[in-house]
Design a protein around this motif. Structure first.
Motif, PDB file in Angstrom:
ATOM      1  N   GLN A 113       0.821  -1.204   0.000  1.00  0.00           N
ATOM      2  CA  GLN A 113       0.000   0.000   0.000  1.00  0.00           C
ATOM      3  C   GLN A 113       0.858   1.259   0.000  1.00  0.00           C
ATOM      4  OE1 GLN A 113      -3.392   0.619   2.805  1.00  0.00           O
ATOM      5  NE2 GLN A 113      -2.128   2.333   3.515  1.00  0.00           N
ATOM      6  N   ASN A 114       1.855   1.315   0.883  1.00  0.00           N
ATOM      7  CA  ASN A 114       2.647   2.534   1.004  1.00  0.00           C
ATOM      8  C   ASN A 114       3.376   2.875  -0.292  1.00  0.00           C
ATOM      9  OD1 ASN A 114       1.829   2.817   3.637  1.00  0.00           O
ATOM     10  ND2 ASN A 114       3.705   2.036   4.539  1.00  0.00           N
ATOM     11  N   LEU A 115       3.987   1.864  -0.923  1.00  0.00           N
ATOM     12  CA  LEU A 115       4.708   2.116  -2.166  1.00  0.00           C
ATOM     13  C   LEU A 115       3.756   2.599  -3.254  1.00  0.00           C
ATOM     14  CD1 LEU A 115       7.372   1.906  -3.799  1.00  0.00           C
ATOM     15  CD2 LEU A 115       6.640  -0.389  -4.458  1.00  0.00           C
ATOM     16  N   ALA A 116       2.625   1.907  -3.402  1.00  0.00           N
ATOM     17  CA  ALA A 116       1.664   2.283  -4.437  1.00  0.00           C
ATOM     18  C   ALA A 116       1.108   3.680  -4.192  1.00  0.00           C
ATOM     19  CB  ALA A 116       0.528   1.264  -4.484  1.00  0.00           C
ATOM     20  N   LEU A 117       0.808   3.986  -2.938  1.00  0.00           N
ATOM     21  CA  LEU A 117       0.241   5.292  -2.615  1.00  0.00           C
ATOM     22  C   LEU A 117       1.244   6.411  -2.901  1.00  0.00           C
ATOM     23  CD1 LEU A 117      -2.373   6.450  -1.493  1.00  0.00           C
ATOM     24  CD2 LEU A 117      -1.396   6.306   0.791  1.00  0.00           C
ATOM     25  N   GLN A 118       2.500   6.187  -2.546  1.00  0.00           N
ATOM     26  CA  GLN A 118       3.528   7.198  -2.814  1.00  0.00           C
ATOM     27  C   GLN A 118       3.663   7.462  -4.309  1.00  0.00           C
ATOM     28  OE1 GLN A 118       7.003   5.576  -0.940  1.00  0.00           O
ATOM     29  NE2 GLN A 118       6.218   5.867   1.131  1.00  0.00           N
ATOM     30  N   LEU A 119       3.695   6.401  -5.099  1.00  0.00           N
ATOM     31  CA  LEU A 119       3.866   6.562  -6.540  1.00  0.00           C
ATOM     32  C   LEU A 119       2.641   7.203  -7.180  1.00  0.00           C
ATOM     33  CD1 LEU A 119       5.628   3.173  -7.370  1.00  0.00           C
ATOM     34  CD2 LEU A 119       6.661   5.439  -7.203  1.00  0.00           C
ATOM     35  N   VAL A 120       1.444   6.884  -6.695  1.00  0.00           N
ATOM     36  CA  VAL A 120       0.226   7.485  -7.238  1.00  0.00           C
ATOM     37  C   VAL A 120       0.198   8.980  -6.951  1.00  0.00           C
ATOM     38  CG1 VAL A 120      -2.286   7.604  -6.918  1.00  0.00           C
ATOM     39  CG2 VAL A 120      -1.181   5.401  -7.235  1.00  0.00           C
ATOM     40  N   VAL A 121       0.526   9.368  -5.728  1.00  0.00           N
ATOM     41  CA  VAL A 121       0.502  10.786  -5.358  1.00  0.00           C
ATOM     42  C   VAL A 121       1.548  11.568  -6.137  1.00  0.00           C
ATOM     43  CG1 VAL A 121       0.909  12.417  -3.472  1.00  0.00           C
ATOM     44  CG2 VAL A 121      -0.481  10.385  -3.085  1.00  0.00           C
ATOM     45  N   LEU A 122       2.746  11.010  -6.274  1.00  0.00           N
ATOM     46  CA  LEU A 122       3.794  11.701  -7.030  1.00  0.00           C
ATOM     47  C   LEU A 122       3.422  11.828  -8.497  1.00  0.00           C
ATOM     48  CD1 LEU A 122       7.086  10.250  -5.487  1.00  0.00           C
ATOM     49  CD2 LEU A 122       6.211  12.575  -5.266  1.00  0.00           C
ATOM     50  N   ALA A 123       2.805  10.773  -9.064  1.00  0.00           N
ATOM     51  CA  ALA A 123       2.398  10.836 -10.462  1.00  0.00           C
ATOM     52  C   ALA A 123       1.292  11.857 -10.676  1.00  0.00           C
ATOM     53  CB  ALA A 123       1.933   9.457 -10.932  1.00  0.00           C
ATOM     54  N   ALA A 124       0.406  12.009  -9.700  1.00  0.00           N
ATOM     55  CA  ALA A 124      -0.727  12.930  -9.842  1.00  0.00           C
ATOM     56  C   ALA A 124      -0.343  14.379  -9.604  1.00  0.00           C
ATOM     57  CB  ALA A 124      -1.845  12.527  -8.891  1.00  0.00           C
ATOM     58  N   THR A 125       0.657  14.621  -8.735  1.00  0.00           N
ATOM     59  CA  THR A 125       0.970  15.994  -8.337  1.00  0.00           C
ATOM     60  C   THR A 125       2.399  16.421  -8.659  1.00  0.00           C
ATOM     61  OG1 THR A 125       1.699  15.393  -6.101  1.00  0.00           O
ATOM     62  CG2 THR A 125      -0.671  15.745  -6.434  1.00  0.00           C
ATOM     63  N   GLY A 126       3.325  15.451  -8.684  1.00  0.00           N
ATOM     64  CA  GLY A 126       4.726  15.793  -8.874  1.00  0.00           C
ATOM     65  C   GLY A 126       5.302  16.597  -7.724  1.00  0.00           C
ATOM     66  N   SER A 127       4.673  16.520  -6.556  1.00  0.00           N
ATOM     67  CA  SER A 127       5.060  17.359  -5.420  1.00  0.00           C
ATOM     68  C   SER A 127       5.451  16.508  -4.229  1.00  0.00           C
ATOM     69  CB  SER A 127       3.901  18.284  -5.041  1.00  0.00           C
ATOM     70  OG  SER A 127       4.144  18.915  -3.800  1.00  0.00           O
ATOM     71  N   ALA A 128       6.691  16.726  -3.736  1.00  0.00           N
ATOM     72  CA  ALA A 128       7.118  16.039  -2.520  1.00  0.00           C
ATOM     73  C   ALA A 128       6.354  16.559  -1.308  1.00  0.00           C
ATOM     74  CB  ALA A 128       8.617  16.215  -2.320  1.00  0.00           C
ATOM     75  N   GLN A 129       5.979  17.837  -1.339  1.00  0.00           N
ATOM     76  CA  GLN A 129       5.220  18.406  -0.240  1.00  0.00           C
ATOM     77  C   GLN A 129       3.852  17.741  -0.116  1.00  0.00           C
ATOM     78  OE1 GLN A 129       4.598  22.622  -0.512  1.00  0.00           O
ATOM     79  NE2 GLN A 129       4.084  22.829   1.667  1.00  0.00           N
ATOM     80  N   THR A 130       3.229  17.483  -1.263  1.00  0.00           N
ATOM     81  CA  THR A 130       1.947  16.769  -1.247  1.00  0.00           C
ATOM     82  C   THR A 130       2.124  15.369  -0.680  1.00  0.00           C
ATOM     83  OG1 THR A 130       1.250  18.002  -3.207  1.00  0.00           O
ATOM     84  CG2 THR A 130      -0.014  16.041  -2.650  1.00  0.00           C
TER      85      THR A 130
END
Length: 392
Positions: free
Chosen positions: A29-46
């Motif tokens: 879950q953690n890996l998938a969630l991190q990659l999904v958020v980065l792909a959607a926003t491109g933001s480390a802050q997000t």
């Protein structure tokens, strides 16, 4: 009693197996969630918002969860939390399946899951006494930390393969299945086989403030918070050190985490072999942890850093095993839930703050400097325990 004697008890072995499966699922879950958020926003802050949503509930509900664990059988709590976590993760799978996932909904679901896990983590510590009884408690607590290390040694690699081959929704569903596996393992544990913990006396209840007044307990909690804040952010620090300080690739990052986890399994086993664990046992444990951090910080090349990885993992596993065993041995059985809630607050509640602090240190200097700071902090805590903790 042998080091791994608790695993010969049916109830504890079932619980241990369920925890290994669950912790591996969490990596999916953690890996998938991190990659999904980065792909959607491109933001480390997000992405940092996901960490805050996941761990902030522990600060909010940790004490309440500890009180509940001292009033209700932990097995009952864990059955409820495993079901709620499975349902929440299944909904999370539906959200990430969208072409453009709504980040606000992701945050909300992660916060719900973090709230459930605040109760699960503390009940998971409180149940160990009931599984093995007082004589095997220290060894069982130390062995339970091996479940985290074992999952960390195989979870990231399996999660990466699953994400590439199956996608993010499948990773979430696999994690949901891991929570169901935990529920099944708990159902297989016979309530009659559990060791009864004494319940709070209505005439003289043990309060959280009473625990904090105990010098041994307060010393342990102070050391726990300081080390968690400055020295336990390995998801961030190891990755940043390999990538930014040494210029390593994704394979090197994975190797660093895997080698660290293998060492942690050995360290947990060493902690389990100790015949007696008390708060002063943290002196060599914190000192060894600090020394290992400084050795890794001093590595001049990536190859030497990877060679030193198992040593750091061993020190982590040993420290965590001693910390949890010392905490559970420091109080009467009826107060274990409340004390472990405070330990959990220190461990996981400091994650967002430690990540922000060490992220700033790494950006301003390097990952090796952050490792050095962690090493100095751990050595300082060893000195604190030596000076402040009462002798048995």
């Amino acid at each position: 009693m042998g080091v791994f004697e608790p695993l010969r008890q049916r109830s504890f072995s079932l619980y241990f197996a369920g925890q290994v499966v669950s912790n591996v699922g969490t990596w999916f879950q953690n890996l998938a969630l991190q990659l999904v958020v980065l792909a959607a926003t491109g933001s480390a802050q997000t992405l940092s918002g996901v960490t805050i949503a996941q761990f902030l509930p522990i600060l909010v509900f940790g004490v309440l969860a500890g009180r509940l664990a001292d009033r209700v059988r932990p097995r009952t709590i864990l059955l409820f939390t495993s079901g709620l976590a499975a349902a929440t993760t299944a909904v999370l799978a539906l959200v990430v399946a969208a072409a453009e996932p709504d980040i606000r909904i992701l945050y909300a679901l992660v916060a719900v899951l973090g709230t459930v896990q605040a109760f699960e983590r503390i009940a998971g510590q409180a149940i160990i006494f009931e599984l093995v009884g007082p004589t095997a408690l220290s060894r069982a607590v130390s062995i339970s930390t091996i479940a985290l290390a074992a999952a960390r040694s195989i979870g990231p690699g399996l999660a990466g393969i699953a994400f590439q081959q199956l996608g993010a929704p499948a990773c979430m569903l696999l994690n949901a299945a891991s929570f169901i596996a935990v529920g099944v393992s708990l159902l297989l544990i016979r309530p009659a086989s559990l060791h009864e913990r004494a319940r709070r006396s209505e005439s003289a209840p043990v309060r959280t403030t009473d625990l904090l007044r105990q010098r041994a307990v307060s010393t342990l909690l102070i050391a726990n918070v300081v080390i968690a804040l400055f020295a336990m952010n390995f998801g961030l620090v190891l990755t940043a050190t390999v990538d930014l300080s040494y210029g390593g690739d994704a394979t090197a990052v994975g190797a660093a985490h895997a080698l660290n986890a293998v060492g942690a399994i050995v360290g947990g086993g060493i902690a389990a072999a100790l015949p007696r664990v008390g708060v002063r046992s943290l002196i060599p444990a914190a000192a060894a942890f600090g020394g290992a951090l400084l050795v890794n910080a001093a590595a001049p090349t990536l190859a030497l850093f990877l060679w030193a990885g198992p040593l750091l993992g061993l020190a982590i596993g040993y420290y965590q095993g001693v910390l949890n065993a010392a905490a559970q041995s420091a109080v009467a059985p009826e107060a274990i839930g409340r004390l472990m809630s405070l330990v959990t607050l220190g461990n996981y509640g400091m994650v967002p703050f430690g990540a922000l602090l060490m992220g700033w240190v790494i950006d301003a200097s390097s990952g090796r400097v952050s490792l050095m700071i962690g090493g100095v902090a751990a050595l300082a805590c060893a000195l604190l325990v030596a000076l402040r903790a009462p002798r048995p």
